[in-house]
Design an enzyme around this catalytic site. Structure first.
Site, PDB file in Angstrom:
ATOM      1  N   HIS A 151      -2.724 -35.898  13.284  1.00 37.46           N
ATOM      2  CA  HIS A 151      -2.973 -36.958  12.311  1.00 37.46           C
ATOM      3  C   HIS A 151      -4.312 -37.619  12.597  1.00 37.46           C
ATOM      4  O   HIS A 151      -4.610 -37.969  13.739  1.00 37.46           O
ATOM      5  CB  HIS A 151      -1.877 -38.030  12.384  1.00 37.46           C
ATOM      6  CG  HIS A 151      -0.582 -37.595  11.781  1.00 37.46           C
ATOM      7  ND1 HIS A 151       0.628 -38.165  12.119  1.00 37.46           N
ATOM      8  CD2 HIS A 151      -0.286 -36.651  10.855  1.00 37.46           C
ATOM      9  CE1 HIS A 151       1.595 -37.592  11.426  1.00 37.46           C
ATOM     10  NE2 HIS A 151       1.063 -36.666  10.660  1.00 37.46           N
ATOM     11  N   TYR A 190       7.156 -42.474  11.740  1.00 35.99           N
ATOM     12  CA  TYR A 190       8.230 -41.932  12.568  1.00 35.99           C
ATOM     13  C   TYR A 190       8.864 -43.003  13.439  1.00 35.99           C
ATOM     14  O   TYR A 190      10.001 -42.850  13.868  1.00 35.99           O
ATOM     15  CB  TYR A 190       7.708 -40.771  13.406  1.00 35.99           C
ATOM     16  CG  TYR A 190       7.228 -39.636  12.543  1.00 35.99           C
ATOM     17  CD1 TYR A 190       8.125 -38.925  11.749  1.00 35.99           C
ATOM     18  CD2 TYR A 190       5.888 -39.319  12.454  1.00 35.99           C
ATOM     19  CE1 TYR A 190       7.695 -37.910  10.923  1.00 35.99           C
ATOM     20  CE2 TYR A 190       5.451 -38.294  11.629  1.00 35.99           C
ATOM     21  CZ  TYR A 190       6.347 -37.603  10.870  1.00 35.99           C
ATOM     22  OH  TYR A 190       5.920 -36.603  10.043  1.00 35.99           O
TER      23      TYR A 190
END
Length: 301
Positions: free
Chosen positions: A273, A282
């Protein structure tokens, strides 16, 4: 200049200069084609803010998802900013174009126990020696074991594997390379496929003895992302009682890493990312799972 001609040039810019993924370039080009068809102006310089707002309003009335409309807004703003910088238009009409707020939905995450049971069943099937079963087992073990994107997995060549260190080298978004480790289960599935499955699949394609792709389709050529999606959907879908693809394994890997004590920055690097904010979803998934467990287990919940 006509909108379509400028959009083609912009797509080339996104691909060759900004190095965006082919899927992103296709999505943006499709959005701009829709704009060209519905904006009521053929020439780039004739598009104004009201036409852009009308274009997004039509998409809303059509029932397009907020995420789709947000992407279309981003496509239009990027396109007209590029056209303004390139001197193709006198002023950027998209400066005050605002995207709708995107509702953030939590991704599907399989439990560790459910995935363990599913992967054990795949290992049993693969043990019978069918080359496709050996490949499918390796696909799911690698997706879950590394958290890589399906495009990154399908793009792997033999030189990208380091069996001794148990790592794979992948090319991520924006042509950014990273090295990702994998565990013993994925290593065993991969070794079994490379020894007993891949040679059988490769032999089905006589015209490509030098094929370097790790994962092969049933006819011996590189496994495509669509085929990999179908493998995962066929295997994981019944357990999830829904159609889920490779990204579900990526979501599950990230969430289980955080549940197991991994820090957010490490997970960000493993997933590739660009922004830590993308990885932070998450933490919400883990919090939701914690809250759900609390509600079920605590007598005063």
């Amino acid at each position: 200049m006509r909108i379509d001609d400028a959009a083609d040039a912009y797509a080339t810019h996104l691909r060759d200069v900004r190095r965006l993924s082919p899927a992103t370039v296709r999505a943006y080009r499709s959005d701009l084609a829709d704009l060209s068809a519905t904006a009521g102006a053929a020439e780039l310089g004739d598009v104004d803010l009201e036409q852009l707002r009308e274009w997004l309003w039509r998409a809303t009335k059509r029932g397009d998802a907020k995420s789709t409309i947000a992407r279309r807004t981003a496509a239009a703003r990027g396109f007209f900013a590029w056209a303004s910088e390139a001197g193709l238009i006198a002023a950027d009409p998209s400066l005050r174009l605002v995207a709708p707020k995107r509702g953030r939905s939590l991704p599907f995450v399989a439990t560790a126990d459910a995935l363990t049971e599913l992967l054990d069943r795949l290992a049993t099937r693969a043990g019978e020696g069918d080359p496709a079963a050996l490949r499918d087992h390796a696909v799911l073990e690698l997706l879950y074991g590394t958290g890589v994107r399906v495009s990154e997995l399908c793009g792997l060549d033999l030189d990208d594997l380091d069996g001794e260190r148990r790592t794979v080298r992948v090319m991520g978004k924006g042509a950014k390379e990273r090295v990702v480790p994998f565990g013993g289960a994925a290593a065993r599935a991969l070794d079994a496929y490379l020894v007993r499955g891949r040679p059988v699949l490769l032999a089905r394609r006589d015209d490509s003895p030098g094929e370097q792709a790790v994962l092969l389709g049933t006819r011996g050529s590189r496994l495509g992302a669509r085929a990999a999606y179908d493998i995962v959907a066929r295997t994981l879908g019944p357990a999830a009682r829904a159609t889920v693809g490779p990204h579900a394994l990526r979501h599950s890997a990230a969430t289980h890493l955080l549940d197991g004590g991994a820090d957010l920055r490490t997970v960000q690097e493993l997933l590739g990312h660009a922004s830590l904010g993308t990885t932070q979803i998450y933490t919400h998934v883990s919090s939701e799972r914690l809250a759900a467990t609390y509600r079920l287990a605590h007598p005063r919940a």
